[in-house]
Design an enzyme around this catalytic site. Structure first.
Site, PDB file in Angstrom:
ATOM      1  N   PRO A 103       0.831  -1.113   0.017  1.00 21.66           N
ATOM      2  CG  PRO A 103      -0.570  -1.439   1.897  1.00 21.66           C
ATOM      3  CD  PRO A 103       0.474  -2.120   1.257  1.00 21.66           C
ATOM      4  CB  ALA A 140      12.417   2.131   0.506  1.00 15.39           C
ATOM      5  N   GLY A 184       3.289   3.542   5.369  1.00 20.48           N
ATOM      6  CA  GLY A 184       4.276   3.380   6.296  1.00 20.48           C
ATOM      7  C   GLY A 184       4.881   1.752   6.030  1.00 20.48           C
ATOM      8  CG  ASP A 237      11.517   3.508   5.909  1.00 19.81           C
ATOM      9  OD1 ASP A 237      11.585   3.165   7.113  1.00 19.81           O
ATOM     10  OD2 ASP A 237      10.472   4.137   5.406  1.00 19.81           O
ATOM     11  CB  SER A 288       4.989   1.597  -1.226  1.00 17.48           C
ATOM     12  OG  SER A 288       4.945   2.838  -1.130  1.00 17.48           O
TER      13      SER A 288
HETATM   14  C1  MEV Z   1       9.259   5.983   8.447  1.00 17.68           C
HETATM   15  O1  MEV Z   1       9.373   4.808   8.020  1.00 17.68           O
HETATM   16  C2  MEV Z   1      10.223   6.169   9.997  1.00 17.68           C
HETATM   17  C3  MEV Z   1      10.441   7.393  10.310  1.00 17.68           C
HETATM   18  O2  MEV Z   1      11.214   7.064  11.689  1.00 17.68           O
HETATM   19  C4  MEV Z   1      11.309   8.117   9.509  1.00 17.68           C
HETATM   20  C5  MEV Z   1      12.709   7.807   9.343  1.00 17.68           C
HETATM   21  O3  MEV Z   1      13.288   7.062  10.235  1.00 17.68           O
HETATM   22  O4  MEV Z   1      13.327   8.159   8.398  1.00 17.68           O
HETATM   23  C6  MEV Z   1       9.127   8.097  10.857  1.00 17.68           C
END
Ligand code: MEV
Length: 310
Positions: A98, A107, A102, A149, A105
Site C-alpha cells: 500500500p 523504498a 508506512g 527503511d 512502498s
Molecule cells: C518512517 O518509516 C520512519 C521514520 O522514523 C522516519 C525515518 O526513520 O526516516 C518516521
C-alpha cells in the site's frame, strides 16, 4: 534477455521518529507484500522507458524531471555503474505494498528497480550498495530520513538500526504474529518528520527526553525478542504507542484501531511508521489473528494483513 528483481514491504516494530535523532529502532520485512521490477529490451534507439504499471503511467527517462521517483533511482543506478547512455529498455514496476502507509512502498520499488537494472546491465550490486542508492532517493522525498527503511528493505532481514551505523545482526528467537491494519489515510513521512523536527526545535529538552524513553523501549524489546520473552513485547508496544502520541504523530483513527485491537485480545498495539495515518500493528497469539483482524475491520481498517515475524 530480461532481468527481474523484487523487494518486500516493511514495518517498524519499535523506535520510529526517535531513530531520526540517533536512537535505535527495530524493523522487519513483510514478505507478503512486494514490489517487483522487470527490465526488458526496448526498440533500438528508443531510450529507457519507465512504466508504473499500477498507476498506468509511462515516462521516458530522458524527459523525466529530476524528482520523478523512478527516474531518480534509474539515473542514480546508471551513474553508479558508470553507464553514460541509458540502454534501450522498458522498465516495468508493480507493487502490492500500500502506498504512503508506512510499509516502505517507495523504498521497495527503488530497491527492486536498482537491482533489476543492474542485473540487466550484467552487474550485481552488493546489498549495502542497493541500500545506499535507495537512501539517496528516500532523501529526495522524506527530507531527513534515518535510513532504516532502505536498510530493512534492501537487506530483507530484521534489523536493529542506529542511524549512520551498519545494521546489526539481530536474531528473533521465537517467531511471533502481527496483524497490520491500514487506516486508509495517507501517511506522508516528510510531513510527520518535519512536524516532529519543528516541535523538537521549539522544545528540545522535552523531545530529547521522549526520544530517550523510546530508545530504552527499543533496547528492552531487542532483549525480549532475542530471549523469547514474548510476554514483555505487548506492553512495550503499548508504551511505545503512548510515547508516539506524546510526540504528536498518532491520530484518532490510529488510537481507535489500537483500542479495538487490545479489546479484541491483542497483547499490545502501536502505530508503525511515520504516523498520522498509515498502519497500526498489533501483536497477537496466532489463534487470535482472525478475531483481532475482524475487530480492526469493524473499527474502520481498510486493509488487514497477518504476518509472522521471524
Ligand atoms: C518512517 O518509516 C520512519 C521514520 O522514523 C522516519 C525515518 O526513520 O526516516 C518516521
Amino acid at each position: 534477455m530480461r532481468a527481474i528483481a523484487s523487494a518486500p514491504g516493511k514495518v517498524i516494530l519499535f523506535g520510529e521518529h526517535a531513530v531520526v535523532y540517533g536512537r535505535p529502532a527495530i524493523a522487519v520485512p513483510v514478505a507478503q507484500v512486494r514490489a517487483t521490477a522487470e527490465v526488458a529490451p526496448g526498440v533500438p534507439g528508443s531510450g529507457l522507458h519507465l512504466v508504473a504499471a499500477d498507476l498506468g503511467r509511462t515516462v521516458l527517462l530522458a524527459d523525466a524531471p529530476a524528482d520523478e521517483p523512478l527516474a531518480a533511482i534509474a539515473r542514480l543506478t546508471l551513474a553508479h555503474l558508470g553507464i553514460e547512455t541509458a540502454p534501450d529498455t522498458v522498465v516495468t514496476v508493480r507493487s502490492t505494498i500500500p502506498i504512503a502507509s508506512g510499509m516502505g512502498s517507495g523504498a521497495a520499488v527503488s530497491s527492486a528497480l536498482t537491482r533489476a537494472l543492474a542485473a540487466y546491465c550484467g552487474r550485481t550490486l552488493a546489498t549495502e550498495e542497493v541500500s545506499a542508492l535507495v537512501f539517496e532517493v528516500d532523501k529526495l522525498y522524506h527530507g531527513t530520513p534515518s535510513g532504516i527503511d532502505n536498510t530493512v528493505i534492501a537487506y530483507e532481514q530484521p534489523v536493529y538500526f542506529v542511524k549512520g551505523e551498519p545494521p546489526q545482526p539481530f536474531h528473533i528467537a521465537h517467531p511471533f504474529t502481527l496483524v497490520i491494519a491500514d487506516t486508509g489515510i495517507a501517511s506522508p513521512t516528510k510531513v510527520a518528520v518535519g512536524d516532529v523536527r519543528r516541535a523538537w526545535q521549539a522544545d528540545t529538552d522535552r523531545y530529547e527526553r521522549l526520544f530517550d524513553r523510546i530508545g530504552e523501549i527499543v533496547r528492552r524489546a531487542r532483549r525480549a525478542i532475542e530471549h523469547s520473552n514474548d510476554d514483555a513485547l505487548g506492553p512495550l508496544l503499548d508504551e511505545n504507542h503512548r510515547l508516539l502520541q506524546e510526540l504528536g504523530v498518532s491520530s484518532p483513527e490510529l488510537d481507535r484501531l489500537a483500542e479495538a485491537a487490545r479489546a479484541a485480545g491483542a497483547r499490545g498495539a502501536k502505530l508503525s511508521g511515520a504516523g498520522r495515518g498509515g498502519n497500526l500493528i498489533a501483536l497477537v497469539r496466532p489463534d487470535q489473528a482472525e478475531t483481532v483482524s475482524a475487530a480492526l475491520r469493524a473499527a474502520g481498517a481498510r486493509g488487514v494483513t497477518v504476518t509472522q515475524v521471524g
